[in-house]
Design a protein around this motif. Sequence first.
Motif, short mmCIF file in Angstrom:
data_model
loop_
_atom_site.label_atom_id
_atom_site.label_comp_id
_atom_site.label_asym_id
_atom_site.label_seq_id
_atom_site.Cartn_x
_atom_site.Cartn_y
_atom_site.Cartn_z
N PRO A 84 0.02 -0.09 8.68
CA PRO A 84 0.23 1.30 8.67
C PRO A 84 -1.13 1.90 9.65
O PRO A 84 -2.04 1.27 9.97
CB PRO A 84 0.05 1.87 7.43
N ARG A 85 -0.88 3.41 9.63
CA ARG A 85 -1.81 3.87 10.70
C ARG A 85 -2.97 4.58 10.06
O ARG A 85 -4.13 4.05 10.78
CB ARG A 85 -1.17 5.36 11.54
N THR A 86 -3.02 4.93 8.94
CA THR A 86 -4.23 5.46 8.20
C THR A 86 -4.78 4.60 7.34
O THR A 86 -4.14 3.59 6.75
CB THR A 86 -3.96 6.89 7.70
N SER A 87 -6.25 5.10 7.04
CA SER A 87 -6.97 4.04 6.11
C SER A 87 -6.50 4.19 4.92
O SER A 87 -6.39 3.13 4.03
CB SER A 87 -8.51 4.47 6.07
N GLN A 88 -5.89 5.14 4.40
CA GLN A 88 -5.26 5.10 3.02
C GLN A 88 -4.02 4.56 3.11
O GLN A 88 -3.46 3.88 2.06
CB GLN A 88 -5.06 6.58 2.66
N GLN A 89 -3.08 4.55 3.91
CA GLN A 89 -2.17 4.02 4.20
C GLN A 89 -2.31 2.37 4.18
O GLN A 89 -1.50 1.63 3.49
CB GLN A 89 -1.05 4.43 5.44
N GLN A 90 -3.28 1.97 4.79
CA GLN A 90 -3.76 0.55 5.08
C GLN A 90 -3.87 -0.17 3.75
O GLN A 90 -3.98 -1.31 3.55
CB GLN A 90 -4.67 0.22 6.08
N MET A 91 -4.10 0.67 2.51
CA MET A 91 -4.48 0.08 1.45
C MET A 91 -3.32 -0.72 0.94
O MET A 91 -3.47 -1.06 -0.20
CB MET A 91 -4.97 1.17 0.58
N SER A 92 -2.26 -0.39 1.40
CA SER A 92 -0.88 -1.10 0.67
C SER A 92 -1.01 -2.62 1.02
O SER A 92 -0.44 -3.36 0.48
CB SER A 92 0.41 -0.44 1.57
N VAL A 93 -2.00 -3.06 2.02
CA VAL A 93 -1.99 -4.57 1.96
C VAL A 93 -2.46 -5.16 0.88
O VAL A 93 -2.92 -4.23 -0.17
CB VAL A 93 -2.93 -4.85 3.38
N ARG A 94 -2.40 -6.66 0.55
CA ARG A 94 -2.83 -7.14 -0.44
C ARG A 94 -4.22 -7.06 -0.59
O ARG A 94 -5.12 -7.47 0.16
CB ARG A 94 -2.55 -8.79 -0.27
N GLN A 95 -4.60 -6.70 -1.87
CA GLN A 95 -6.26 -6.60 -2.21
C GLN A 95 -6.95 -7.93 -2.57
O GLN A 95 -6.19 -8.64 -3.13
CB GLN A 95 -6.35 -5.68 -3.55
N VAL A 96 -8.23 -8.11 -2.20
CA VAL A 96 -8.83 -9.27 -2.43
C VAL A 96 -10.20 -8.83 -3.14
O VAL A 96 -10.52 -7.68 -2.93
CB VAL A 96 -9.04 -10.07 -1.35
N ALA A 97 -10.58 -9.79 -3.64
CA ALA A 97 -12.01 -9.69 -4.22
C ALA A 97 -13.03 -9.74 -3.38
O ALA A 97 -12.82 -10.32 -1.98
CB ALA A 97 -12.02 -10.60 -5.35
N ALA A 98 -14.29 -9.34 -3.72
CA ALA A 98 -15.49 -9.46 -2.46
C ALA A 98 -15.99 -10.87 -2.27
O ALA A 98 -16.26 -11.19 -1.05
CB ALA A 98 -16.75 -8.59 -2.78
N SER A 99 -15.61 -11.61 -3.36
CA SER A 99 -15.66 -13.17 -3.40
C SER A 99 -14.86 -14.03 -2.47
O SER A 99 -15.14 -15.03 -1.90
CB SER A 99 -16.06 -13.81 -4.52
#
Length: 319
Positions: A253-268
């Motif tokens: 998606p275009r915006t930073s907030q919309q791009q949060m829809s991708v799969r979340q991963v941990a910092a590690s």
Amino acid sequence: MSGRLRRGLVVLAGVAAIVLGMGAQAHADPTPEQIEAMLDEEFAKIEPIIEQYNLVESQLKENKAKAAALEAQLAPLEAKVADSMGQVSQMAIEQYKGGRASAFNAILGGGSPSALPAQLTQMEVVARSQRAKVSDVQAVRDQYRNDKRALDELIAQQSKQEAELAAKKAEIDARIAELKKMRDKAYGGSPPKQVADGLTTCPIGGSGAGYTAAKFACDQRGKMYEAGAEGPNTYDCSGLTQASWKAAGKSIPRTSQQQMSVRQVAASELQVGDLVWYGAGHVAIYVGGGFIVHASRAGKPIASRGISAGSTPTRYGRP
């Protein structure tokens, strides 16, 4: 106006008031470091509003395309309705003038009067069939018209919202330009040099689509930030991450907030090409070795930096 955009405008008005209020402090001749800190602080408040603007603009483009597609579908359908209506009208005329006359002539010519009701009934059956077809076509046409009317209303609403956001953003951009002039003056009229981050190899490691995305971002270093820009010469934060992953063959998606829809991963679990957020308003791309590449703010070029240099990440994701 949506509640989210209304809240955004309220926040933006507040930011403008804060920024304007800073004008009284400008007479104190702040140092270059203070100017940079002021710019960073104010832009951190402004960037979520810019991302909101990007969202409205993106939705506007999508809805205009939908409206154009419906318009294209509507044209032949209306022509079909007109043709069907013409056929029914002509049939009615023929039945009125010719059908009954022919049946009457047949009777006068020796035909059986008992055949007339059957002839008229047959013509009425045909007429009803034609009317049913026209009714079906009209129903579909009316549905398209209703859909397009709703889209037109949405586009009109979003166009108004876009204009409001653009006007507010212009006010903030004007103040940022003033701060940049103050910064240049503090540096003696010469643009400040960018501090080298020591990253000579970019990206560091990685493979596949993530490497391709990160490599694209690395190659954009030195190009300037521009609010709302999607490349190829300037970018904003989410415009850069979207273009980077587009280069890798994947649409996000275009915006930073919309791009949060991708799969979340941990910092590690971070891998080269992953997205890194700083709040909901700013997004960067991880290029390995503890570094990101990002389009930070107005007045600064796209650059690499340590992932936690200046601010701490709040979220990580993988397209």
